[in-house]
Design a protein around this motif. Sequence first.
Motif, short mmCIF file in Angstrom:
data_model
loop_
_atom_site.label_atom_id
_atom_site.label_comp_id
_atom_site.label_asym_id
_atom_site.label_seq_id
_atom_site.Cartn_x
_atom_site.Cartn_y
_atom_site.Cartn_z
N LYS A 94 0.87 -1.18 0.00
CA LYS A 94 0.00 0.00 0.00
C LYS A 94 0.90 1.23 0.00
O LYS A 94 1.83 1.31 0.80
CB LYS A 94 -0.90 -0.01 1.23
N VAL A 95 0.63 2.13 -0.92
CA VAL A 95 1.50 3.29 -1.11
C VAL A 95 0.70 4.57 -0.91
O VAL A 95 -0.42 4.71 -1.43
CB VAL A 95 2.12 3.29 -2.52
N PHE A 96 1.28 5.48 -0.15
CA PHE A 96 0.66 6.79 0.07
C PHE A 96 1.56 7.86 -0.54
O PHE A 96 2.74 7.94 -0.22
CB PHE A 96 0.51 7.08 1.57
N LEU A 97 0.98 8.69 -1.39
CA LEU A 97 1.68 9.86 -1.90
C LEU A 97 0.96 11.09 -1.38
O LEU A 97 -0.26 11.22 -1.54
CB LEU A 97 1.69 9.86 -3.44
N GLU A 98 1.74 11.97 -0.74
CA GLU A 98 1.14 13.14 -0.11
C GLU A 98 1.47 14.40 -0.89
O GLU A 98 2.58 14.55 -1.41
CB GLU A 98 1.68 13.29 1.31
N CYS A 99 0.51 15.30 -0.91
CA CYS A 99 0.69 16.58 -1.58
C CYS A 99 0.14 17.68 -0.69
O CYS A 99 -0.98 17.55 -0.16
CB CYS A 99 -0.05 16.57 -2.92
N VAL A 100 0.91 18.75 -0.53
CA VAL A 100 0.47 19.87 0.29
C VAL A 100 0.68 21.16 -0.48
O VAL A 100 1.72 21.36 -1.10
CB VAL A 100 1.26 19.92 1.62
N GLN A 101 -0.35 22.03 -0.44
CA GLN A 101 -0.21 23.35 -1.06
C GLN A 101 -0.47 24.42 -0.01
O GLN A 101 -1.27 24.23 0.90
CB GLN A 101 -1.14 23.50 -2.27
N ASP A 102 0.22 25.55 -0.18
CA ASP A 102 0.19 26.59 0.86
C ASP A 102 -0.56 27.85 0.43
O ASP A 102 -0.40 28.90 1.06
CB ASP A 102 1.61 26.93 1.30
N MET A 103 -1.37 27.75 -0.63
CA MET A 103 -2.02 28.96 -1.13
C MET A 103 -3.53 28.94 -0.93
O MET A 103 -4.24 29.71 -1.57
CB MET A 103 -1.70 29.15 -2.62
N ASP A 104 -4.02 28.05 -0.08
CA ASP A 104 -5.45 28.03 0.21
C ASP A 104 -6.29 27.76 -1.04
O ASP A 104 -7.41 28.26 -1.18
CB ASP A 104 -5.88 29.36 0.86
N HIS A 105 -5.75 26.97 -1.95
CA HIS A 105 -6.46 26.64 -3.18
C HIS A 105 -7.57 25.62 -2.91
O HIS A 105 -7.40 24.68 -2.13
CB HIS A 105 -5.50 26.06 -4.22
#
Lengths: 109, 116
Positions: free
Chosen positions: B18-29
Amino acid sequence: GQQVMQIPQYQHVQEGEDFTTYCNSSTTLSNIQWYKQRPGGHPVFLIQLVKSGEVKKQKRLTFQFGEAKKNSSLHITATQTTDVGTYFCAWAGSYQLTFGKGTKLSVIP
Amino acid sequence: DVKVTQSSRYLVKRTGEKVFLECVQDMDHENMFWYRQDPGLGLRLIYFSYDVKMKEKGDIPEGYSVSREKKERFSLILESASTNQTSMYLCASSDKGQRIDTDTQYFGPGTRLTVL
């Protein structure tokens, strides 16, 4: 579904030569965006065209949206080695952008 | 400047993991997207989300799921990784304009996943 072709898939040019990539659709597009991806990098937004016949310029890059909004082109004048990368067009679908397969540009110094 | 970060640049996993890829954005999109990129196939949309806890299938959702518990974070999950999921995975975000499809997308650096 909507068929949009981006051509050519690859282009090798001598530094100083011009370069053009085309996106052609079988149906009318609401808008079109262009992105550039440098080798090893991620796509970066260049420009968006929304009006029929629209032409926009960014230094040596000229972007055009066809009168019928079924085609678009990106033209680079006098290519430089910094222009190397893959250029993608992207168009609006149903609540998402769909990307063309891209044109990979190589510039021979 | 908009910043989109992804948890790993390179990842090697084994078939069935099982693989988790995480993504985070800092512009409140509001909008976030997961693509995979393969040579000759361009960018293909896997899933997208236009709000917290909302998700929509893209063009190739099979074998993947997503989670958006917080506005800034969008996770891609491979329930049981297979070798044909070896690819470059790109996350993107965009602000909510009049139409989701007219908004500029900002991409993360990508995660190159290899499944052995």
